[in-house]
Design an enzyme around this catalytic site. Structure first.
Site, short mmCIF file in Angstrom:
data_model
loop_
_atom_site.label_atom_id
_atom_site.label_comp_id
_atom_site.label_asym_id
_atom_site.label_seq_id
_atom_site.Cartn_x
_atom_site.Cartn_y
_atom_site.Cartn_z
N LYS B 75 46.55 -56.92 -14.03
CA LYS B 75 45.83 -58.19 -13.85
C LYS B 75 45.23 -58.61 -15.19
O LYS B 75 44.71 -57.75 -15.92
CB LYS B 75 44.74 -58.01 -12.80
CG LYS B 75 44.03 -59.29 -12.39
CD LYS B 75 42.98 -58.98 -11.32
CE LYS B 75 42.27 -60.23 -10.85
NZ LYS B 75 41.27 -59.93 -9.79
N SER B 150 41.58 -62.84 -5.81
CA SER B 150 42.00 -63.37 -7.07
C SER B 150 43.17 -62.60 -7.73
O SER B 150 43.77 -63.10 -8.67
CB SER B 150 40.83 -63.37 -8.05
OG SER B 150 40.40 -62.04 -8.29
N SER B 174 39.21 -59.16 -3.65
CA SER B 174 40.27 -59.70 -4.52
C SER B 174 41.49 -58.81 -4.71
O SER B 174 42.48 -59.26 -5.29
CB SER B 174 39.70 -60.04 -5.89
OG SER B 174 39.08 -61.30 -5.86
#
Lengths: 96, 491
Positions: B75, B150, B174
């Protein structure tokens, strides 16, 4: 907690932000709705005990020893603007 | 099965036996990304050359690490030395970190290979990955839908076979919610279990890094590598790390007690989610495990509590972006103007909304009614959840209130925030939670099941999730798309 008019101008000054025209139009309504919504919290019965972190262990302190750190050149390579070994920024006082 | 369809543990086994080359694995993933990612857009930055070079080095090594040849996506709020790290924000558009996060170092030390950096909601603030300053990521199961967020890029990359595993970060759900939306496994470890050194801070008392994978076994293996004490993260716990992937099959079933939500706790949840949740309960009973109905009244205010604490911490953490030392800088004649213009042009609307909200909650006159009140509520929510584990070993919930929604479908911030209804309490309390796929909705979209456990009980959590995974049999359709890039239509 009662619904209140939020002083967005004051808040954005504190946060070093300016708002776009769109944000000026949308944000006040959204923020008030959100603040009313988080105000639901007042309905929860709580004690006086406050929790700021999930961990109970006390935070460690680093040993007072010189360790390896990043080379100055690596750190300076990220700078948006520099002069020699210094970070360069616009004038602090413009005299205006 | 093609190389990209291999499980991570399976592929590592083959590399170690010399039956498969790391270079072949990387090559296959590069082709898959080139084939798929124009549609899915999971990656912000790819590091193909670096990955191939690493693979060749690993192929030469006689002693290979625990993750030899495993292709992993990271990420883009976890920093990677020499690879651009943006946080999905204009303000870090050009940021190339001079060092790597501890988790990245640990993965690479065990011969895992970083294939690229995945898309996210800007600074991990969002539940759909639509808040990225660059582009939205699509759900591999249905390109009209969001992958969740996210960590949406990480979940989509793993579901689309573009990586064998990915790292995400979970502040309020997330990792778990995008895992549910994309039909993959996602773990939020206990607070302190995994070092956050090199994770760009959003809300420091809530953030945790966790893996996303296509099986519980792979998740356990990656967690074993990234977990552990790190002197560079002052909140990291000094506890030994078991090999989580060992003995996953050894469940002493008779003793397991499972807490499930009462029917009234499921109000407002999508009917198909509620139905699949009931099906899982039936399955657990049929395995001979004891079920106990529970309710968590404080969850009604867990999200309001979170939306005071997280923005407050964010407003403080994000004060560092001022255009002086790194990242984007806007031109201005005077220093204070430069700060304001840099932040105004650098941050997107959701980030600004949260900074302002946090600034409000921390400002003089409101601090007591909001921030201090939230800290007291957090104590109540944590106690309630932790006391559940005096009666049961695990608490089961749906991961998200519904399946993946369409891009643009949710415009109202509060409606978007409600995505984290079931996940956020684990962050406030610091306990671990895993999402595993538990079935498909009639629309063909995957649904997720969340399992929560006691702090640092990841070992038990993996074993129980492994048992459920085996019996739920989602393995047969866990790949949203097959290796030729077409969607599967089974089930």
């Amino acid at each position: 907690m009662l619904s209140m008019k939020i002083d967005l101008e004051h808040l954005s000054r504190l946060a070093n932000l300016e708002l776009t025209e769109d944000e000026k139009r949308l944000l006040p309504g959204q923020m008030e709705k959100i603040i009313d919504w988080v105000g639901k919290l007042s309905s929860l019965k709580t004690g006086e005990e406050e929790k700021y972190s999930p961990v109970d262990f006390s935070l460690r302190l680093e040993a007072d020893q010189v360790g390896q750190s990043l080379a100055q050149s690596e750190v300076m390579a990220m700078a948006p603007e520099k002069e020699g070994d210094f970070l360069k920024v616009p004038k602090v006082l413009t005299g205006k | 099965m093609s190389i990209v369809g291999l499980g991570l543990a399976e592929a590592v086994g083959l590399v170690k036996k010399g039956q498969l080359k790391a270079e072949e694995i990387v090559g296959a993933h590069i082709r898959q990304i080139e084939l798929e990612d124009q549609k899915i857009k999971a990656f912000l930055t790819c590091s193909f050359d670096r990955a191939l070079a690493r693979a060749r080095e690993i192929d030469e090594k006689r002693e290979k690490g625990k993750l030899a040849g495993a292709v992993i996506a990271i990420k883009d709020n976890i920093i990677t030395k020499g690879i651009r790290t943006t946080c999905g924000s204009r303000i870090l558009d050009n940021f190339i970190p001079p060092y790597s996060a501890t988790v990245v170092e640990k993965l690479e030390a065990e011969d895992a290979i970083v294939i690229g950096k995945t898309n996210l909601d800007e600074f991990a603030m969002g539940s759909s990955t639509e808040n990225s300053a660059f582009f939205a990521t699509r759900n591999p199961w249905d390109l009209e839908r969001v992958p969740g967020g996210s960590s949406g890029g990480s979940a989509a990359a793993v579901a689309a076979l573009e990586a064998m595993a990915a790292l995400g970060s979970d502040t309020g759900g997330s990792v778990r919610q995008p895992a549910a939306f994309c039909g993959v496994v996602g773990l939020k470890p206990t607070y302190g279990r995994v070092s956050r050194y090199g994770l760009v801070a959003f809300a420091s008392s809530l953030d945790q890094i966790g893996p996303l994978t296509r099986s519980v076994e792979d998740c356990a293996l990656v967690t074993s590598v990234i977990a552990g004490f790190d002197p560079r993260d002052s909140t990291s716990a000094e506890l030994p790390v078991p090999d989580y992937s060992f003995g996953l099959n050894n469940n002493s079933r008779a003793e397991i007690k499972v807490g499930v939500l009462t029917e009234s706790s499921l109000r407002g949840v999508d009917p198909e989610v509620a139905e699949s949740y009931r099906r899982v309960q039936g399955l657990i009973s049929s395995l001979g495990l004891e079920l106990k109905a529970m309710s968590f009244p404080s969850w009604e205010v867990a999200l309001p509590c979170y939306y005071i604490i997280a923005p407050s911490e964010a407003s403080s953490n994000l004060a560092r972006y001022d255009g002086v030392r790194y990242g984007f800088r806007a031109e201005a004649e005077e220093l204070s103007q430069m700060y304001v213009k840099t932040r105004t042009l650098g941050f997107g609307s959701e980030v600004k909304r949260r900074i302002l909200l946090g600034t409000f909650a921390l400002s003089s006159g409101y601090y007591g009614a909001y921030y201090a009140k939230a800290a007291r509520a957090r104590q109540v929510i944590s106690r309630e959840l932790n006391s559940a584990f005096e009666q049961v070993d695990f608490v089961l919930t749906p991961t998200a209130p519904g399946p993946a929604f369409k891009l643009g479908e949710i415009q109202d911030p509060i409606t978007m925030y409600l995505q984290d209804y079931f996940t956020v309490a684990a962050n406030l309390a610091g306990i671990p939670g895993i999402s595993i796929p538990c079935g498909l909705a009639a629309s063909g979209l995957p649904l997720g099941l969340q399992v929560l456990a006691r702090p640092f009980a990841e070992n038990d959590l993996f074993k129980f999730a492994f048992l459920l995974e085996k019996n739920l049999n989602f393995k047969n359709n866990r790949y949203g798309i097959n290796t030729r890039g077409r969607r599967k239509n089974e089930n």
